[in-house]
Design an enzyme around this catalytic site. Structure first.
Site, PDB file in Angstrom:
ATOM      1  N   ARG A  63     -39.700 -11.642 -17.158  1.00  0.00           N
ATOM      2  CA  ARG A  63     -40.939 -10.910 -17.428  1.00  0.00           C
ATOM      3  C   ARG A  63     -40.711  -9.415 -17.660  1.00  0.00           C
ATOM      4  NH1 ARG A  63     -44.825 -12.868 -12.722  1.00  0.00           N
ATOM      5  NH2 ARG A  63     -42.807 -12.874 -11.752  1.00  0.00           N
ATOM      6  N   ASP A 198     -28.079 -30.063  -8.050  1.00  0.00           N
ATOM      7  CA  ASP A 198     -28.039 -29.986  -6.601  1.00  0.00           C
ATOM      8  C   ASP A 198     -26.689 -29.338  -6.325  1.00  0.00           C
ATOM      9  OD1 ASP A 198     -27.638 -30.316  -3.908  1.00  0.00           O
ATOM     10  OD2 ASP A 198     -28.587 -32.278  -3.817  1.00  0.00           O
ATOM     11  N   HIS A 199     -26.691 -28.032  -6.025  1.00  0.00           N
ATOM     12  CA  HIS A 199     -25.427 -27.296  -6.031  1.00  0.00           C
ATOM     13  C   HIS A 199     -24.447 -27.828  -4.986  1.00  0.00           C
ATOM     14  CE1 HIS A 199     -27.343 -25.036  -2.739  1.00  0.00           C
ATOM     15  NE2 HIS A 199     -26.124 -24.862  -2.321  1.00  0.00           N
ATOM     16  N   HIS A 261     -29.585 -32.671  -0.323  1.00  0.00           N
ATOM     17  CA  HIS A 261     -28.162 -32.577   0.027  1.00  0.00           C
ATOM     18  C   HIS A 261     -27.701 -33.711   0.949  1.00  0.00           C
ATOM     19  CE1 HIS A 261     -28.690 -28.817  -1.806  1.00  0.00           C
ATOM     20  NE2 HIS A 261     -28.975 -28.092  -0.758  1.00  0.00           N
ATOM     21  N   LYS A 366     -22.506 -23.420  12.711  1.00  0.00           N
ATOM     22  CA  LYS A 366     -22.678 -23.871  11.333  1.00  0.00           C
ATOM     23  C   LYS A 366     -21.632 -24.943  11.065  1.00  0.00           C
ATOM     24  CE  LYS A 366     -22.261 -22.009   6.623  1.00  0.00           C
ATOM     25  NZ  LYS A 366     -23.586 -22.252   6.056  1.00  0.00           N
TER      26      LYS A 366
END
Lengths: 510, 353
Positions: A63, A198-199, A261, A366
């Site tokens: 934009r 889907d990375h 994922h 993680k």
């Protein structure tokens, strides 16, 4: 010896980087966060390595009403800030010479007229029709708008070359939206032209699952209900929602990670060997797995799904706020930051094997891993006293932080008595490969330009994912808050433990 | 500085060095369980003592393609004994919780010329078992390489370092009988080969491959072998019958027979080219199409002249790999298998007679 008459290029044999047809890549949302942080740096890294198509042009669409040069400056800054390597100024200069910018809103016909004009100029200059790849790095609401306009302006086809459209997730927020979006997109394009990213699938670690299963004869014989007791798939994050409250509170853990994922991991784990590794053969097998998972009836959802929110707790030794206290989160939000499911793949290979999925924010660590626990040995002849005893073998495939595979084995404790305890046989990919894995977006961009859809999600795959998730979302939508809580920095809610304990199983420690 | 364990000894033995390696690995692991030894590749380099530091630095410069265990054998005239320095170091000083830090092992040996015929008996106890071993002797030492073939699966060579292309081809073919050969001269031509392949890949250009009428390769004066390998590659891939290359005014000139006619081949030294390898390639077809690639800023500068005389030019993006990058690529290739090198080498041999 190869001959030219074969109509295949005999010069590509033995080359690691196969030629890709000259391409013009158009990024809708060219000034957005994804473009700045991921796409532009990925494109630069491909250029640095000489991996881009022989001739390559890039057009940003957004934009902001800015001239080409300002867009180039923004792209240069983004690449310098987010590239995984220090940019080579000469390569960067040459790449940016081929960068153009088209300003305007995505429903504005002038945008598409200007886009066609610019792309045609590139073709004319080179004397060949470039392939065109349109990357929709925009809010999902614009996907049908942009695809519709591409069709209206005849940009969905291009004589003598290919046109492909890459669509970022999410593909809808429920089954109805996914069906509608697929219908709108496929009213303009063929499925072969559509690349739904889907990375996660672009990560080397995820692709390695296929190698692990189908390149090693020792695992496949035990890969069935006959030997496997249960499976648990974990995707935990130690961070909170940060500044993403606006997005996350509308999404939640189930939509954010499980629908896409985690179900991808599940299908790769459970799929049958494909006949070939062509895009459709692989995706056919993945879809079969999804079809074998029965969508739960609403009344059964509480028995197979758990949701929760993190409450205040400790992370990295510091006090952190609970989800409801995070900036931008409504104080009566019922969005889950944790989700755990118990699924079954009801087919010949997997019937009766529970597959547990869990994901959450602000957990202890993680980690993304799949743990496959084998059935215990039928007879124990060893002493149990004085040791933890014989435990079932567990195969753990870790995607992060340390990509690898470990296998727990029973081993004799040194000494005069025959006592057993589990030990780990561990393989870490980092110790065995010198190459640095490319960023997922580098791999996926190249695949889209090459037309290889293996690592992209097909329409029926997305719909099958939503068919599993939709009833859970609907059931949760009927239930009042507040949600069960788990302390930030913990391993998750008690309710998730109960989900497993019913089967006499236990979650692995996060 | 990353954590490092060091051991050294004079007049020592392979058994003592191997024991020291084991001890250093144990010590590193005791310091932190995050230290994990890389287990990808053994690299055995045999070098002149006076260039030991230079080669050591070149091997350090390959970054992530560093072999897991490097054994650098420096040959010193008149030396009778073995001196050794062993280093075990982590690539990261302070791994984050839950992450690993790879450790790599470097063994530097000072040895004498009389050790070379049986150098394999010195090196064998020092290589990691069940991991591929590549040997490299950038300063000749063919005797050592021949001995190391017993324990190496891969030999790294740079055939532009041989006195002339004919002896380079001869040596590469000899080595290829016993090991997989990774030739840095071949790797230097990879981007050029990729780009030539890509140029002819679009369907509208593919048929022009059958009409090639001339190929001119420009190279640094000492890098003729890199150009000969490009000719060999084209001949083997396109089914040409290679003819002999002959000297003419400091250039190598020859022909190859293709199905539709002869292809002229020309190798031209370019004294202005500073980096080893190629500086340009021009390919012409009987139908009047010409494609030229030259080294340029930010990649290769490409120029195409079409049948009607129209010209277009563009840049094939790509950063220069530099000599450290080439060596790193050589080490990486030791774990891969390129099936097109050997046929290209055979065609090159046929051209050089």
């Amino acid at each position: 010896m190869a001959t030219v008459e074969q109509q295949e290029n005999p010069l590509v044999e033995g080359l690691e980087r196969l030629p890709v047809h000259p391409t013009t890549l158009v990024i809708f949302g060219g000034t957005g966060d994804l473009a700045k942080r991921k796409l532009l740096p990925a494109i630069y890294n491909l250029a640095h390595e000489g991996a881009l198509p022989e001739r390559f042009n890039l057009i940003g669409v957004s934009r902001s009403d800015i001239p080409h040069d300002d867009y180039r400056d923004m792209a240069r800054d983004s690449i310098k800030q987010f590239s995984r390597r220090e940019p080579d100024e000469q390569v960067l200069d040459r790449l940016l010479e081929r960068l153009r910018y088209v300003p305007g809103t995505f429903d504005d016909d002038n945008v598409y007229d200007n886009l066609e004009k610019q792309a045609a100029e590139f073709d004319e200059e080179a004397g060949i029709p470039f392939n065109r790849v349109f990357y929709l790095s925009t809010a999902p609401a614009f996907f049908p708008v942009i695809v519709g306009k591409l069709g209206e302006h005849k940009l969905d086809t291009h004589e003598g070359s290919e046109v492909r459209v890459v669509i970022e997730k999410p593909i809808g927020t429920n089954l109805a939206e996914a069906l509608e979006l697929n219908r709108e997109v496929l009213s303009v394009l063929d499925e072969q032209q559509v690349f739904r990213i889907d990375h996660y699938l672009g990560k080397e670690t995820v692709q390695n699952m296929l190698a692990f299963r189908f390149a090693n004869g020792m695992f496949e014989p035990v890969w069935s209900r006959n030997f496997i007791d249960y499976v648990q798939i974990t995707a935990s994050e130690d961070i909170g929602i940060g500044t993403r409250a606006g997005y996350y509170d509308k999404s939640g853990a189930l939509r954010d990670l499980v629908q896409n994922h985690m179900l991808q991991l599940l299908t790769l784990l459970c799929m049958e060997p494909p006949v070939t590794f062509s895009a459709d053969d692989v995706r056919d097998e993945k879809v079969k797995v999804l079809h074998a998972i029965h969508a739960p009836e609403p009344e059964h959802v509480p028995d197979m799904a758990v949701r929760a929110q993190y409450s205040a707790g400790m992370a990295e030794g510091k006090a952190v706020a609970g989800y409801l206290e995070e900036d931008g989160v409504p104080e009566d939000s019922t969005t889950e930051t944790y989700a755990a499911l118990r699924l079954e793949v009801d087919n010949w290979r997997w019937a009766g094997v529970p597959i547990y999925l869990r994901t959450g924010k602000r957990l202890a660590r993680k980690v993304t891993e799949i743990a496959v626990t084998l059935k215990p040995v039928p007879h124990l002849a060893f002493e149990q006293a004085g040791s933890v005893g014989v435990q079932p073998n567990t195969i753990v495939m870790t995607m992060q932080p340390n990509e690898g595979v470990s296998l727990s084995l029973g081993a004799k404790i040194p000494g005069t008595r025959m006592r057993i305890r589990p030990v780990n046989m561990e393989f870490l990919y980092g110790t065995a490969f010198m190459s640095q894995s490319p960023e997922a977006y580098e791999r996926l961009l190249m695949d889209a330009m090459r037309g290889d859809a293996t690592l992209f999600t097909r329409d029926d795959e997305v719909e099958a994912q939503w068919r599993i998730i939709d009833p859970i979302l609907e059931a949760w939508g009927q239930l009042p808050g507040p949600l069960p809580q788990y302390a930030a920095g913990s391993g998750g809610p008690e309710e998730a433990n109960a989900l497993m304990e019913r089967d006499e199983h236990r979650w692995r420690a996060i | 500085m990353p954590d490092e364990g060091v051991w050294s000894a004079q007049d020592t033995t392979p058994a003592a060095i191997e024991a020291a390696l084991r001890e250093l690995l144990k010590e590193q692991h005791a310091k932190s369980e995050a230290y994990a030894p890389a287990r990808v590749l053994n690299m055995v380099a045999v070098v002149d003592r006076e260039w030991r530091g230079e080669i050591y630095n070149r091997l350090e410069g390959v970054g992530r393609y560093h072999a897991s265990r490097t054994i650098l054998c420096a040959v010193e005239p008149r030396r009778e004994t073995i001196d050794a320095w062993v280093t075990v170091s982590a690539t990261t000083e302070d791994p984050k919780p839950g992450e690993i830090a790879l450790t790599r092992e470097r063994v530097v040996l000072d040895i004498g010329p009389h050790h070379l015929p049986a150098i394999d008996s010195i090196v064998d106890p020092l290589v990691v078992s069940d991991v591929a071993t590549v040997c490299w002797a950038p300063h000749g030492h063919t005797e050592a390489v021949d001995a190391l073939l017993k324990l190496s699966q891969v030999v790294l060579i740079d055939s532009i370092m041989e006195p002339d292309p004919r002896s380079a081809v001869h040596r590469a073919r000899e080595l290829a009988k016993d090991a997989y050969v990774v030739d840095l001269a071949w790797l230097r031509s990879t981007p050029w080969r990729e780009r030539i392949a890509a140029t002819f890949d679009p369907a509208q250009w593919l048929e022009e491959l059958g009409r090639l009428s001339s190929v001119a390769v420009r190279h640094r004066p000492d890098s003729a072998m890199a150009g000969v390998l490009v000719f060999g590659w084209l001949a083997s891939r396109l089914g040409w019958e290679p003819g002999s290359l002959m000297q003419r005014n400091g250039e190598l000139f020859g022909r190859a027979s293709a199905r539709r006619g002869d292809v002229e081949l020309l190798l031209q030294p370019n004294p202005e080219q500073s980096a080893p390898g190629l500086s340009g390639i021009t390919v012409e077809t009987a139908s009047g199409v010409s494609i030229s690639l030259e080294r340029g800023p930010g990649g290769l500068s490409a120029k195409r002249r079409s049948r009607d005389g129209g010209e277009s030019s563009w840049t094939l993006l790509g950063a220069s790999r530099g000599e450290a990058g080439i060596l790193g690529e050589g080490i990486r290739q030791a774990l891969l298998r390129d099936t097109t090198y050997a046929p290209a080498l055979e065609c090159a041999a046929a051209m050089l007679g």
